[in-house]
Design an enzyme around this catalytic site. Structure first.
Site, PDB file in Angstrom:
ATOM      1  N   LYS A  19      -1.607   4.184   9.426  1.00 56.43           N
ATOM      2  CA  LYS A  19      -0.695   4.552   8.330  1.00 56.43           C
ATOM      3  C   LYS A  19      -1.487   4.793   7.042  1.00 56.43           C
ATOM      4  CE  LYS A  19       1.054   1.437   5.991  1.00 56.43           C
ATOM      5  NZ  LYS A  19       1.585   0.147   5.541  1.00 56.43           N
ATOM      6  N   THR A  37       0.839  -1.191   0.000  1.00 59.86           N
ATOM      7  CA  THR A  37       0.000   0.000   0.000  1.00 59.86           C
ATOM      8  C   THR A  37       0.874   1.240   0.000  1.00 59.86           C
ATOM      9  OG1 THR A  37      -1.806  -1.106   1.124  1.00 59.86           O
ATOM     10  CG2 THR A  37      -1.748   1.279   1.288  1.00 59.86           C
ATOM     11  N   LYS A  45      -7.416   1.724  -3.578  1.00 54.99           N
ATOM     12  CA  LYS A  45      -7.114   1.284  -2.207  1.00 54.99           C
ATOM     13  C   LYS A  45      -7.367   2.422  -1.213  1.00 54.99           C
ATOM     14  CE  LYS A  45      -4.972  -1.200   1.049  1.00 54.99           C
ATOM     15  NZ  LYS A  45      -4.853  -2.601   1.387  1.00 54.99           N
TER      16      LYS A  45
END
Lengths: 296, 296, 296, 296
Positions: free
Chosen positions: B240, B97, B172
């Protein structure tokens, strides 16, 4: 079924619910401020009461489906109000959305008069109201709620007993907080993706096919794709509910940061004239708050 | 299946994914900073590369599953890094990611060298990784993504093509924004209800049986009832991701008020030592922010 | 005064500051990406360096006043960069606003080469820069800061020693967080009053005559009354500073809810084209978020 | 000075204000729920009324200084309430903090009875109340406010005429919104600096010597340095005021994002038992929301 029922408040929800009560064979009288809607119920077999007091006089059980605490207060305590007709042994079922503290106060006000009070707000909007498939969140004396089950099941498919007076309202607050956050969250996420250049339908397909997929997002999908938000659940009601939720959180001592964020978004939507659209129209607020042109 | 694959990054997710690649018969070499995990793959039939460079040299396709942009940068450009072994004609699939801007920059950096770059972050956590049922969000040249489909389908059940370089990462960001908001929203709503005196399991039953019912909430239900949050998706990763989402929103010009609210909650959770619990442990932050004793 | 100084970065602030350095008799060379501004300094008696490297070569002390970390990094490490000319014994004073972590990293990068590093961001905008009355927030070795005092006092009226490397930057973060919150708070309060029908000037008179009265609000008063926001401190800089502040808070483990709220407002202002106006133009965002017509 | 005055509500503020009225020679009768405080006024020369009604009967002008709308409503409409003693020609000055909509409703309620109503909340806390140096924010008929000036100036140093009924309350909302945001902002900024390792006193010196320097921050400085927050303005009052502000903003159609953020902080402080400390004790909330150990 010899139970006589009065239904007060024939808005979008109330009218549909009252129709289901009469359709299932209950003896029903109705009261509504504006007479026209009452007439439509009359055609279905209901009697029309001239005042709240008369409605209460004629009934064993009075159901309220009004826009909020002010309306409930007016119907109850105003001239020719319900309180003048609610005799000992009768039952009041308040299905309007009100803060738990109001629901409790209502119970405290009427129980000394021998009136049983149930708070029974509903989960679900216009369509389940019409189909009699609402979920009913009930608070109040457990045996009384049990006794009212057949009546309630004319309007809903499921009754969830939540606890004593006010707990039905509390459940409504908790679920609608989640509802308001989820719908705004969906709009925020879709708006972010759009600004990044993603296809709206690919995004919704992705979100719906994963662990977040739910009926709520299915309902909102065509709205987000078309940009047309005809009201299932009017935005102004969500805004009002979030106001009650913030008040309830304050009284209960719970932190609701997501509720404050969501409230501000729906409130801003009101200011932009979106009050009567579906609450998913909060999407337009994200658009207005974002850059006119994506930076990427 | 003569395609030779290298897999770099054998964390919880990476190890499970690499096992599926080798299980389906691909010739695989792996690299991981700490050697132990590589050994476990060796037992399954993978070769172990001594450096990222060696891994890249030996492969046609290199897959990355690392903790974020810094780790990707180090593996790529550090001493004995991937970039020294990525020759023209090879393909890099970054499944870590990262923000879309980083994904785009990665593509810009490597395409002039003749290396095809696909960004392919995944939706799903440990269990679907083990079962090979992840949803893969792919960005990059469409024909290249098509070509890699058989390889990707060893790890996932579905590939969603999102657009050019960086669009997998964008998808995402959009989905995890919704994920972060929904999980925090559930915790906030349940906490409100608890402070009002409602039963946690009755609440979850109510929420799950209505239009908001979804697999995500089913997963979190036992956690909220027991108060034990063993990690499916560690909270520190959600924190995060929300940081990347805020950065992405800034770059794309999108307003993410719910993202800012959620970020602050998960960040506060980190400070209270909840980093390695499931991200639903953000519930504890709501508890700490609420009154010690309910006011009702 | 035999100390030779180089000044890199001649923006609105830098040009004014460099002029004060040369005016007080220091031997000065300047470098700026676009040559025109350097020429204006040449007329005042400064030498013009062709590259950052040349500027550093010719100087004992190099002052940087750039737009942020990226610009500092480029000037330092880019081709013909400062780092090639910074020999042991020289001093680098970075007066650009950067996050504390960057300021610390800069110090760590250069100290092994024998270069003393001071971070010395300033409090104050265009006017105090021109008048040499800035407040300078200094971090780094205390004796080195002492040694540089005469030089710094050509640009500022006051030097506040904040602690070791990075602490000047930390102080800048803390003060600008307050600055961003106060200016947005003033705009929010005035907007609320306007929507309630109050006179803007009566409101400002009230606020300025009480315990909240301060020079900042005096500066913004004519802007709020006229609705014209010509830049003293451009809004885009405040937005950037708040981004650094959120990053710093994350690294330091501090909650900055007001910072997140303020950042979103200034960021939204950017999207509406207010980047180059004074940061008090955030007032316009409140107007856009409020109802078109007051409800009272 | 033949004007006869009644003063209802002898809390910290009210007692100090009433003392100034009697000290300047007005004929004063007082009423307070608990009798003890009334006795202290009796020693200064005031008469003590047994009921609000009696207080109103005996006076030309009735001043209210109560904790909010509920208290005002009770004193006015309760048994033996003010409304029974307020005859035509009399004046009611409500100095309690109430939302503008309440102030307007109060005026609408009493004007038909021939009673002039002024809303006149104050800016300033205990000390200026004692010294008679409050700033009084007056709304209502302009000539009536003029007529009451001598009386008001026994309590305050300055009267700001804000407009018709409710505008004094509106001004109070706008100024206290700024007050709540500024105090929380100062605490947030100082907390950030502390987590970065800065000295608290150096920070406050920096903030006070720049354009943000103001009396408010001077008052809070020793509290922030010592960590002891003895109440000048109790936190619970700020929390209540922000609740009114959010309600007012909703009614007026103004966005108050900083108000929502601040409200949540002060509300959380209540839950942690800080209700009776000074409102700067909100600093403790920032500490609890931040990491136990700084990361830098």
């Amino acid at each position: 079924m010899t139970m006589k029922v009065a239904f007060v408040g024939l808005g979008i929800m109330g009218e549909a619910m009252a129709k289901n009560v009469v359709k299932k064979g209950y003896s029903l009288s109705v009261y509504n401020r504006s007479g026209e809607k009452a007439k439509r119920l009359e055609e279905k077999g209901a009697a029309v009461a001239g005042t709240p007091k008369d409605a209460a006089k004629a009934a064993d059980v009075v159901i309220l489906m009004l826009t909020g605490p002010e309306a409930v207060g007016e119907v109850l305590e105003g001239p020719e109000g319900l309180s003048e007709g609610l005799e000992p042994g009768k039952t009041l079922i308040n299905m309007s959305t009100v803060p738990p503290s109001y629901a409790k106060a209502l119970s405290k006000r009427l129980e000394p008069l021998g009136v049983a009070v149930i708070d029974a707000p509903v989960s679900g909007s216009r369509k389940p109201a019409e189909e009699g498939t609402l979920v009913i969140l009930a608070g109040g004396p457990e045996d009384k709620v049990k006794e009212m089950e057949p009546l309630l099941l004319t309007m809903g498919k499921k009754i969830i007993y939540c606890g004593q007076a006010g707990q039905g309202a509390s459940m409504k607050m908790a679920t609608n907080l989640l509802l308001g956050i989820m719908a705004a969250g969906l709009c925020e996420a879709v708006n972010l993706g759009q600004k990044c250049g993603l296809s709206t339908s690919t995004m919704l397909e992705t979100m719906l096919s994963g662990p977040m997929g739910c009926a709520l997002f299915e309902f909102k999908k065509p709205m987000l794709i078309s940009g047309a938000y005809s009201a299932q659940f009017p935005l102004k009601h969500m805004e009002k509910d979030l106001k009650f939720i913030i008040q309830t959180a304050d009284e209960a001592g719970a932190a609701v940061p997501g509720g404050h964020t969501a409230f501000q978004l729906y409130r801003q939507a009101l200011g932009h004239g979106l009050a009567d659209m579906d609450f998913a129209a909060v999407k337009k607020v994200f658009e207005m708050m974002s850059d006119p042109f994506p930076l990427v």
